[in-house]
Design a protein around this motif. Structure first.
Motif: not given
Lengths: 344, 461
Positions: A309-317
């Motif tokens: 879900x975070x990857x889909x929102x371009x989160x800070x890795x």
């Protein structure tokens, strides 16, 4: 046309039906969605196949679109509301079942996803069973009151989130305290029923058909749920009792670790930071669930879901690892919980 | 797993002439069984299920036939079980009558053993006088049962039911009467408590249904959703109230809160709800309605602090139906089709909020004193217009005063939550606020919480 009974060509839910239905869901148009479902029912499709073929299938798409950040929370809400209304309207079109013992269907405390339990309720009702839906977020008091008043054959308890497992346990205790069997189901459980049985549920059902079968074989009366006395259960209780402090401290530590200042503006629910912080309380509850059920995969699955879900929102890795180590630090005095968080 | 026959023998074999160790073992088995019986019967505080559980247990461990009669009010519950079949419970009116032997045994309250003749009409007649229903009479006849034991159920000096037990051919009850007497006592005490609970729950249920907030009806052009959670959930009634009444094109929506919690508060809330309905029949102006209700309450409560209440009233009419003396030719631009005119008045209630479709949150600035505080007070009205996709939210202070880890939920969090809900449906608004409040509360206790959201639907295209 000669002959009787449903025409097999129209009675099944086809890809075109799902697409028309999906357009109505996307447009947040409950009337159009209901019309598609109604047409299939009139053509002879049984309620359970309409529910699984249209409602459940489209809701899975809704969840996927939100997870990949293609839909906002608002869009997801509107679409879910359409699906719920269609189930309610199709359910209301059915005759009132009169045979057999009463059944209660409930969503576990603090869960607000009505749809899976609504689908189960109306599917069972379409098979003539006297199932009643008690609504979302059923408290233990409400459940016990309804049990005393109706004397159900069993309670079917729905839990969609792994973070609900510790609350499932409390509810199982309350239900079994009245001698009533409790059948659990929903995405919070594993298909083999390991989590369900660890929590003291009478049985696990993968869906309405399995639930209907179980209702024939499970005991009519059950004893109190024996208390969970293992060390993991003690840790789970400590964890749940101090959950709010742990979450707050972990978010504060993550904020610092990522060098984010205080952001006073109300965040949109669709940013990765909102998702990260909004779901943080579930991490503690999932660890508690893993401890209670003895199933560490509860925590692993949550982390995998979070990462997607975070990857889909371009989160800070760095965000998720930072949150995870903040949690591990906060629970360092609760050794088994800390070990579960250290697995990732 | 021992067989049914062995389990029955363990409890009912005549051990009077057995060796001491066997007698001791039987005494232990009997005590264990009675404990299990008491626990089972008293845990299940629903009469039908308690009878089913009792009969299941008796068939499993003691006998091959069991029928239990229980009288409560004007009804009699009968649960019948025969080895190998699912027990059945039925509820009958007492007036419909019972077999002679059953009436007689309940009247006398005296236990008895009834020996059955081997076959023929006498056997059937005896069975029919003690067992209710053709099916069980047939089954017992076929089983070849030699003897039935009839155990009255007596608690608090009153015989309210009967237990009729039988075993298969060749088995009787000699040497077991003391045990069976104990068994009947335990069953009687457990079932008596269950019946008392059920009777008071029935009374409470009738009251609860009359006090609970009215079913919120749906109105064309609007979407109405409500949320209601009470502080004392086992009572299921509280002092918050919501209501929607009047014709579709001149609706009054109400949200209020009386001091106190539980049943007393619910009774008072119901009176105020009805008073507002009555007042609105005379004049639909919310300020006038509140003024009248206030004067009535002041005269009735004599300044008693327990009678205090807050309420907010909103009158909603389609904008198109109203005349606009000052509206210019461009009025249509400001009020798109489907807009709704709202007149609001408040008696010390948290301000009604308007969530515009773009997420702007406005407070309706209606002000007024609590109800029942002083007679001479006026409730001024304020007006606003809801455009399609706007939502009006009425709520009680249970929302803003929900206690979190270290502060209350508060108006700021409420406004922030609502600012993300612009244009969403009424159920979505209510649910999102309920979720936010519930997360803030965690497992802490809360006050009564009520919300009423009215969303203006866009005109169908």
């Amino acid at each position: 046309m000669t002959g009787s009974g449903p025409d097999p060509l129209v009675a099944a839910v086809g890809p075109d039906d799902l697409e028309s239905y999906w357009r109505a869901v996307t447009a947040a148009d409950p009337d159009a969605a209901y019309a598609v479902a109604r047409r299939l029912r009139t053509a002879g499709a049984p309620l359970d196949s309409v529910l699984s073929g249209l409602v459940v299938a489209s809701q899975a798409r809704v969840g996927g679109l939100w997870a990949r950040n293609q839909w906002t929370v608002a869009h997801e809400h509107a679409a879910t509301a359409v699906n719920e209304e269609v189930v309610r309207r199709l359910g209301a079109d059915q005759p009132e079942p009169t045979d057999g013992p009463p059944l209660l269907v409930a969503c576990v405390e603090r869960e607000w996803h009505a749809l899976p339990a609504l689908v189960v309720t109306h599917t069972l009702r379409s098979w003539g069973m006297r199932a009643t839906f008690l609504g979302v977020n059923s408290s233990r008091d409400q459940l016990v009151s309804r049990i005393l008043d109706t004397g159900p054959r069993a309670v079917l308890l729905s839990a969609s989130l792994a973070s609900s497992l510790s609350r499932v346990r409390r509810q199982v205790e309350a239900i079994r305290g009245t001698g009533t069997p409790v059948v659990v189901g929903g995405a919070a459980f594993d298909a083999a029923g390991v989590r369900a049985s660890a929590l003291g549920a009478t049985a696990y059902a993968a869906g309405p058909a399995e639930a209907a079968e179980l209702l024939v074989t499970i005991p009519r009366h059950v004893s109190q749920a024996p208390p969970l006395r293992h060390a993991e259960a003690d840790e789970a209780r400590v964890l749940v009792a101090s959950g709010e402090e742990i979450v707050r401290a972990a978010i504060a530590a993550t904020t610092t670790a990522l060098g984010r200042g205080d952001d006073p503006s109300p965040a949109s629910p669709d940013t990765w930071w909102s998702v990260l912080t909004g779901f943080a309380p579930h991490v503690v509850d999932c660890v508690a669930g893993a401890l209670l059920t003895g199933d560490p995969s509860v925590v692993d699955e949550t982390r995998t879901w979070y990462a997607e879900v975070l990857a889909g929102r371009d989160a800070d890795p760095r965000a998720l690892p930072a949150l995870w180590s903040a949690f591990a630090h906060e629970v360092r005095d609760i050794p088994r919980a800390a070990a579960l968080l250290a697995r990732g | 797993m021992t067989s049914v026959r062995e389990r029955h023998a363990r409890l009912l074999a005549d051990s009077r002439s057995a060796e001491p160790r066997a007698r001791l073992a039987q005494a232990v088995s009997r005590a264990e069984f009675l404990l299990r019986l008491s626990r089972t019967v008293s845990a299940i505080q629903n009469p039908e299920r308690a009878l089913l559980a009792l009969v299941d247990l008796l068939l499993e461990d003691v006998v091959d036939v069991a029928q239990v009669f229980v009288r409560t009010g004007t009804h009699q519950l009968v649960c019948s079980g025969v080895q190998g079949q699912t027990p059945v419970t039925e509820t009958r009116l007492l007036a419909d009558g019972s077999p002679d032997g059953v009436d007689e045994a309940i009247r006398s309250g005296v236990p008895q053993d009834v020996v059955l003749s081997q076959a023929g009409r006498t056997r059937r007649r005896t069975l029919s006088s003690l067992l209710q229903g053709e099916e069980i009479v047939e089954a017992v006849d076929a089983l070849g049962t030699d003897q039935l034991t009839v155990l009255p159920l007596t608690a608090r000096g009153r015989t309210f039911g009967l237990l009729v037990l039988g075993r298969g051919k060749g088995y009787g009850f000699s040497g077991s009467h003391a045990f069976l007497g104990d068994l009947a006592d335990r069953v009687a005490v457990g079932l008596d408590a269950t019946l008392v609970v059920a009777e008071s729950r029935y009374v409470a249920g009738v009251l609860r249904r009359s006090l609970a907030p009215a079913e919120i009806r749906q109105v064309p052009g609007l979407q109405i959703a409500s949320f209601y959670r009470v502080a004392h959930q086992s009572e299921a009634v509280g002092g918050d109230f919501i209501d929607v009444h009047g014709p579709d094109d001149d609706l009054v929506v109400v949200c209020g809160d009386v001091a106190g919690k539980g049943v007393e508060a619910a009774v008072h809330a119901k009176r105020i709800r009805n008073a507002i309905r009555t007042a609105a029949h005379v004049d639909r102006d919310p300020g006038w309605s509140l003024g009248l209700v206030n004067r009535v309450l002041v005269s009735e409560t004599h300044g008693d602090a327990g009678g205090l209440a807050t309420a907010v009233l909103a009158r909603m009419r389609p904008a198109a139906s109203m005349s606009h003396p000052d509206a210019g030719p461009d009025a249509g631009d400001r009020e798109p089709p489907g807009s709704v005119h709202v007149t609001l008045a408040s008696a010390g209630h948290p301000p009604a909020l308007i969530v515009r479709s773009d997420g702007t949150v406005e407070e309706a600035p209606a002000r007024g004193l609590l109800l029942a505080l002083m007679a001479e007070t006026d409730y001024t009205t304020v007006t606003t217009t809801l455009r399609p996709r706007d939502t009006l939210l009425l709520y009680t202070d249970g929302v803003t005063e929900a206690r979190g880890l270290d502060d209350l939920f508060g108006e700021e969090r409420l406004h922030e939550a609502l600012s993300r809900l612009g244009g969403l449906s009424a159920p979505a608004v209510v649910e999102a606020v309920a979720v936010a409040v519930s997360e803030h509360l965690g497992d802490r206790a809360h006050d009564d919480i009520a919300m009423l959201a009215i969303h203006v639907l866009p005109e169908p295209t």
